[in-house]
Design a protein around this motif. Structure first.
Motif, PDB file in Angstrom:
ATOM      1  N   TYR A  18      10.100  59.440  45.340  1.00 57.45           N
ATOM      2  CA  TYR A  18      11.134  58.890  46.214  1.00 57.45           C
ATOM      3  C   TYR A  18      12.523  59.260  45.704  1.00 57.45           C
ATOM      4  O   TYR A  18      13.378  59.701  46.466  1.00 57.45           O
ATOM      5  N   ILE A  19      12.725  59.103  44.408  1.00 60.10           N
ATOM      6  CA  ILE A  19      14.049  59.386  43.841  1.00 60.10           C
ATOM      7  C   ILE A  19      14.425  60.850  44.054  1.00 60.10           C
ATOM      8  O   ILE A  19      15.559  61.163  44.428  1.00 60.10           O
ATOM      9  N   ARG A  30      15.040  61.493  47.860  1.00 55.21           N
ATOM     10  CA  ARG A  30      16.197  60.761  48.378  1.00 55.21           C
ATOM     11  C   ARG A  30      17.508  61.456  48.026  1.00 55.21           C
ATOM     12  O   ARG A  30      18.518  61.274  48.688  1.00 55.21           O
ATOM     13  N   ASN A  31      17.458  62.268  46.966  1.00 54.55           N
ATOM     14  CA  ASN A  31      18.705  62.864  46.500  1.00 54.55           C
ATOM     15  C   ASN A  31      18.700  64.376  46.614  1.00 54.55           C
ATOM     16  O   ASN A  31      19.430  65.055  45.912  1.00 54.55           O
ATOM     17  N   GLN A  73      22.726  53.306  47.157  1.00 48.90           N
ATOM     18  CA  GLN A  73      21.359  53.776  47.346  1.00 48.90           C
ATOM     19  C   GLN A  73      20.348  52.826  46.764  1.00 48.90           C
ATOM     20  O   GLN A  73      19.307  52.586  47.359  1.00 48.90           O
ATOM     21  N   TYR A 130      24.523  60.106  42.155  1.00 49.69           N
ATOM     22  CA  TYR A 130      23.151  60.127  41.688  1.00 49.69           C
ATOM     23  C   TYR A 130      22.784  58.713  41.271  1.00 49.69           C
ATOM     24  O   TYR A 130      23.424  58.133  40.421  1.00 49.69           O
ATOM     25  N   LEU A 131      21.792  58.143  41.887  1.00 46.72           N
ATOM     26  CA  LEU A 131      21.357  56.776  41.609  1.00 46.72           C
ATOM     27  C   LEU A 131      22.504  55.775  41.686  1.00 46.72           C
ATOM     28  O   LEU A 131      22.690  54.976  40.792  1.00 46.72           O
TER      29      LEU A 131
HETATM   30  C1  NAG Z   1      17.746  59.040  44.390  1.00 45.65           C
HETATM   31  O1  NAG Z   1      17.335  58.085  45.274  1.00 45.65           O
HETATM   32  C2  NAG Z   1      17.138  56.808  44.765  1.00 45.65           C
HETATM   33  C3  NAG Z   1      16.662  55.902  45.820  1.00 45.65           C
HETATM   34  O2  NAG Z   1      17.611  55.575  46.737  1.00 45.65           O
HETATM   35  C4  NAG Z   1      18.384  56.302  44.224  1.00 45.65           C
HETATM   36  O3  NAG Z   1      18.210  55.022  43.663  1.00 45.65           O
HETATM   37  C5  NAG Z   1      18.888  57.268  43.263  1.00 45.65           C
HETATM   38  O4  NAG Z   1      20.174  56.820  43.088  1.00 45.65           O
HETATM   39  C6  NAG Z   1      18.969  58.677  43.742  1.00 45.65           C
HETATM   40  N1  NAG Z   1      19.357  59.651  42.735  1.00 45.65           N
HETATM   41  C7  NAG Z   1      18.630  60.666  42.261  1.00 45.65           C
HETATM   42  C8  NAG Z   1      19.125  62.050  42.332  1.00 45.65           C
HETATM   43  O5  NAG Z   1      17.592  60.533  41.723  1.00 45.65           O
END
Ligand code: NAG
Ligand code: NAG
Length: 538
Positions: free
Chosen positions: A414-415, A418-419, A169, A164-165
């Protein structure tokens, strides 16, 4: 050859410092060559050891020294004597440091030649949406074909791969944005102005997020860490300002990130013993909001707070049609992203909690998991659509008014997206992550060796042209040089940082800083004299 702009004391100081370093490096290469080919002595020098120890620089000072160079305490009393005697081992021990410094200087000379002389040509920018997106999608396809990577990092909590994050990423995310950001400048793609504002907000968000996580977990508020952070952010830009006679605010990303980084550092550093308590963090974050609100939303406060820093933060575009006050640029640029770094800190604070939720969700039975995820996706899409329709599409000046309060929306979307699934989280495109690592360097270098400003403090309005009349081939060539140089600067900045700002040896660190400041001061004084004495004699 014609030179645009006056010769400044900073430029003279750079030359006075650079030439001896270059000479010392060439000498060290020669003596290394000599040693390898003539003597059979086995006192071989560990090059990387030399870089790490930063066995530097008494000689540099004696020879005039480089800007930013400094001495370290000599371990053996004989070493001072050794450099007086132009000892070969001394030079070969420092060869890699000297080389890094020389390379850095050569790159700056290249910058100067590209941007301040008429040796190379220039051409005008023009925008074709078709070409712009063609190139971007081409890069994505190439990245997907060559650098698609599945990571298997483990979560620190459960040992499962959750990711996660994570760093891959974040860097990849930076890469996505950076490519569009610099291409926006190159092609003058005015129609994506609002998107660029979002990207910059996302970088500032990451500054808040990354730095908060780091200082919250590591609790390393040491002087060494602080200096290294400032070096990383400002070393290269400082030299660009000196050599190219620009104001710091021309590269507004740098002062902005420095300011927000310092804020995060201060927020966590002050009373850091109490950071474990949630209530203290809440108070600190509330204070951040209050400070920012006071400075940017109450008329008059901005001028009072920032006027002492006008020497650093003022800027006027020499060829702008409308004249603003010198501090307007800072007020506008930092103002656009004034809240988003705080949002980044809040996300960082709740990061472990959310990570645990996600883990729980992944363990839940399929039906529940899929419906929750589908629900999240739906909400994101709906919010994204609403934001796009009502905010993003606004004309740029109106958009800028809403930006500080709405930029968190696309970032959050986006976050989330993306996850959304475990496998999607673990994919990344390494090519973009690689580009994401050197964003600072690509940002600064684009002004001078990819685009062209053509004078002190000018905005980059032209393109550097190495091959006249062949815009695409020229684009390819300048881009290749530009990316290679930016990557090299990234490496050199880090190498020199390790040499001059050692993490563990505090005495030497302070010594280096002091001597560095003295050398800088002396160089500057000498070059002032060089420039002024001839005038006075006339
Ligand atoms: C979600 O995506 C972002 C963008 O790539 C990333 O920075 C982050 O680590 C991810 N994690 C979550 C679940 O938000
Ligand atoms: C802090 O923020 C700066 C500026 O964006 C960044 O370069 C640096 O990597 C961040 N530090 C950490 C530990 O994330």
């Amino acid at each position: 050859m014609e030179i645009w702009g006056p010769i400044t004391p900073g430029q003279v100081a750079f030359c006075i410092g650079f030439i001896p370093v270059l000479a010392a490096w060439l000498y060290s290469e020669l003596s290394e060559y000599w040693r390898k080919h003539t003597s059979s002595r086995l006192d071989s020098v560990d090059d990387f050891g030399a870089i790490r120890n930063g066995e530097d620089s008494k000689a540099l000072l004696l020879e005039g020294g480089n800007i930013g160079s400094s001495m370290r305490e000599q371990k053996s009393p004989s070493s001072t004597v050794r450099c007086f005697l132009v000892d070969k081992t001394f030079y070969s021990n420092n060869r890699l440091t000297l080389r890094a410094m020389s390379e850095f200087g050569i790159i700056l000379v290249y910058f100067f030649i590209c941007d301040r002389t008429n040796l190379l040509g220039d051409s005008t920018r023009n925008y074709s949406r078709d070409l712009f997106f063609f190139l971007y999608f081409l890069l994505i396809i190439v990245a997907a074909m060559t650098s698609f990577t599945i990571h298997h990092d483990k979560s620190p909590f459960s040992g499962k791969s959750v990711l996660y994050l994570n760093r891959h990423q974040t860097e990849e995310w930076k890469g996505w944005m950076q490519v569009l950001f610099v291409m926006y400048h190159y092609f003058s793609a005015k129609e994506i102005y609002n998107a660029i504002r979002i990207f910059i907000a996302a970088y500032v968000w990451m500054t808040g997020f990354g730095n908060f996580s780091y200082y919250y977990v590591r609790k390393d508020f040491s002087l060494a860490r602080f200096c290294q952070m400032m070096w990383r952010l400002n070393f290269f830009v400082a030299f660009c300002c000196i050599v190219l006679d620009n104001h710091y605010m021309l590269y507004y990303i740098c002062p902005m990130h420095t300011f927000f980084t310092l804020m995060v550092y201060a927020v966590l550093g002050v009373f850091n013993k109490y950071n474990e308590r949630g209530s203290i963090i809440a108070v600190k974050i509330a204070l951040c909001f209050l400070i920012i609100i006071a400075i940017w939303e109450i008329p008059g406060v901005f001028d009072v707070v920032w006027s002492p820093f006008a020497f650093l933060l003022s800027y006027n575009d020499p060829s702008a049609k409308t004249k603003y006050s010198p501090m307007h640029e800072w007020q506008f640029r930092a103002g656009l992203d004034r809240y988003i770094w705080i949002i980044g800190m809040i996300y960082a604070y709740y990061h472990p909690t959310v990570e645990r939720w996600i883990e729980k969700l992944e363990e839940a039975e399929a039906k529940l998991r899929i419906s929750i995820k589908a629900f999240v996706v739906l909400i994101c899409l709906a919010m994204g659509y609403a934001w796009y329709e009502y905010i993003y599409k606004l004309e740029k000046y109106t958009y800028n008014k809403y930006h500080p309060y709405t930029s968190w929306i696309p970032i959050t979307i986006y976050i989330c997206l993306r996850n959304i699934t475990q496998s999607f989280r673990s994919y990344s495109l390494t090519l973009f992550a690689w580009l994401g690592k050197i964003t600072l360097e690509t940002y600064i270098a684009q002004f001078h060796i990819w685009l062209r400003t053509g004078g002190p403090d000018e905005q980059p309005r032209k393109l550097l042209s190495l091959i006249p009349n062949y815009p695409m081939i020229n684009y390819m060539l300048t881009t290749a040089i530009y990316i290679a140089v930016a990557h090299r600067i990234f490496q050199l900045t880090n190498m020199l940082k390790i040499v001059f700002l050692p993490s563990r040896d505090k005495r030497r660190l302070i010594y280096n800083i002091t001597v560095g400041a003295i050398v800088l001061g002396m160089l500057y004084a000498v070059s002032l004299a060089c420039l002024n004495v001839p005038k006075m004699l006339k």
